[in-house]
Design a protein around this motif. Structure first.
Motif, short mmCIF file in Angstrom:
data_model
loop_
_atom_site.label_atom_id
_atom_site.label_comp_id
_atom_site.label_asym_id
_atom_site.label_seq_id
_atom_site.Cartn_x
_atom_site.Cartn_y
_atom_site.Cartn_z
N ARG A 162 10.45 6.17 28.76
CA ARG A 162 11.22 5.77 29.92
C ARG A 162 11.54 4.27 29.84
NH1 ARG A 162 10.37 8.86 34.65
NH2 ARG A 162 10.00 6.96 35.83
N ARG B 23 7.90 9.68 28.36
CA ARG B 23 8.41 10.69 29.28
C ARG B 23 7.88 12.06 28.89
NH1 ARG B 23 11.86 13.98 26.82
NH2 ARG B 23 13.42 13.25 25.31
N GLU C 44 14.54 13.59 35.89
CA GLU C 44 14.06 12.23 36.13
C GLU C 44 13.50 12.06 37.54
OE1 GLU C 44 17.24 9.65 34.97
OE2 GLU C 44 16.95 10.08 32.85
N GLU D 99 9.96 13.31 37.43
CA GLU D 99 9.05 12.33 36.79
C GLU D 99 8.75 11.17 37.74
OE1 GLU D 99 8.12 12.13 32.93
OE2 GLU D 99 10.15 12.41 32.16
#
Length: 230
Positions: free
Chosen positions: A21, A27, A110, A113
């Motif tokens: 990331r 990630r 995303e 995350e």
């Protein structure tokens, strides 16, 4: 967004250019599951979540054209906490959102995350599509293609990018073969002819432990990802 369309994966240890990331953290590994309508993609995702949730931090993104039906199924089955399951309504042919314009799926990945991370693994399930469905390598790091015996034992022979190039091919619902006249040995031989050394798993999810070979494949992909991205 982390978009890189030039990802090449020749083996399980391959790592995409955007493996980290912007803040430097690794990630999650992203694995896409595609296949025709009714082949058992969502059931496979559910079984994988149950098999892996105690050892990996994982989340799921589902894709449907106009509904959130697959995500709602996973929520009803309580395979993961609700905040770890999200849905993308593609509004168009499913392969558009996983191959051509992946922005909505990247945003969903995303957001997961950011909101529940750090994550080890994100499963991205495509809406039901045909044998041409493939994922952009800017979206996933490996892809699984799911077919089922009820669709006809000639599917592996017909080929198509999903069958021939997916990192793992699953032939699902093998328990139905005797009822629909599918020849599993023929399917295995045809899949071998189309895929060479790429792996094929025959499974029936009538029992949860039957997802074990696929879960082991995911574990191996994750172990290689973690080691290479460290």
């Amino acid at each position: 967004m982390h978009l890189d369309h030039d990802h090449t994966h020749s083996d399980a240890a391959a790592v995409s250019a955007d493996a980290h990331r912007p803040d430097g953290r690794r990630r999650a590994l992203r694995i896409g599951l595609g296949g025709p309508v009714g082949s058992g993609k969502t059931a496979t995702v559910a079984a994988l979540c149950r098999a892996l949730r105690d050892e990996l931090s994982l989340a799921v993104v589902t894709n449907d054209i106009y509904t959130r039906e697959d995500a709602e199924f996973l929520l009803r089955e309580a395979v993961l906490p609700p905040e770890r399951i999200t849905a993308v309504e593609t509004g168009a042919c499913p392969h558009t959102a996983i191959r051509d314009d992946i922005s909505a799926n990247l945003e969903a990945v995303e957001d997961l995350e950011d909101e529940v991370g750090p994550l080890d693994l994100i499963l991205v399930e495509s809406g039901g599509d045909n044998l041409t469905a493939t994922f952009s390598r800017g979206l996933v790091d490996a892809q699984v293609f799911v077919i089922d015996v009820a669709g006809g034992d000639d599917i592996p022979r017909k080929g198509g990018p999903g069958v021939t190039t997916a990192d793992l091919l699953i032939v699902n619902k093998t328990d139905l073969a005797r009822y629909v006249g599918s020849d599993l040995a023929r399917m295995a031989a045809d899949a071998k002819a189309q895929r060479g050394e790429l792996p094929v798993v025959f499974q029936s999810l009538r029992s949860e432990e039957h997802v074990a070979p696929v879960a082991d494949w995911v574990r191996a992909r994750y172990a290689a990802w973690a080691a290479a991205a460290a």
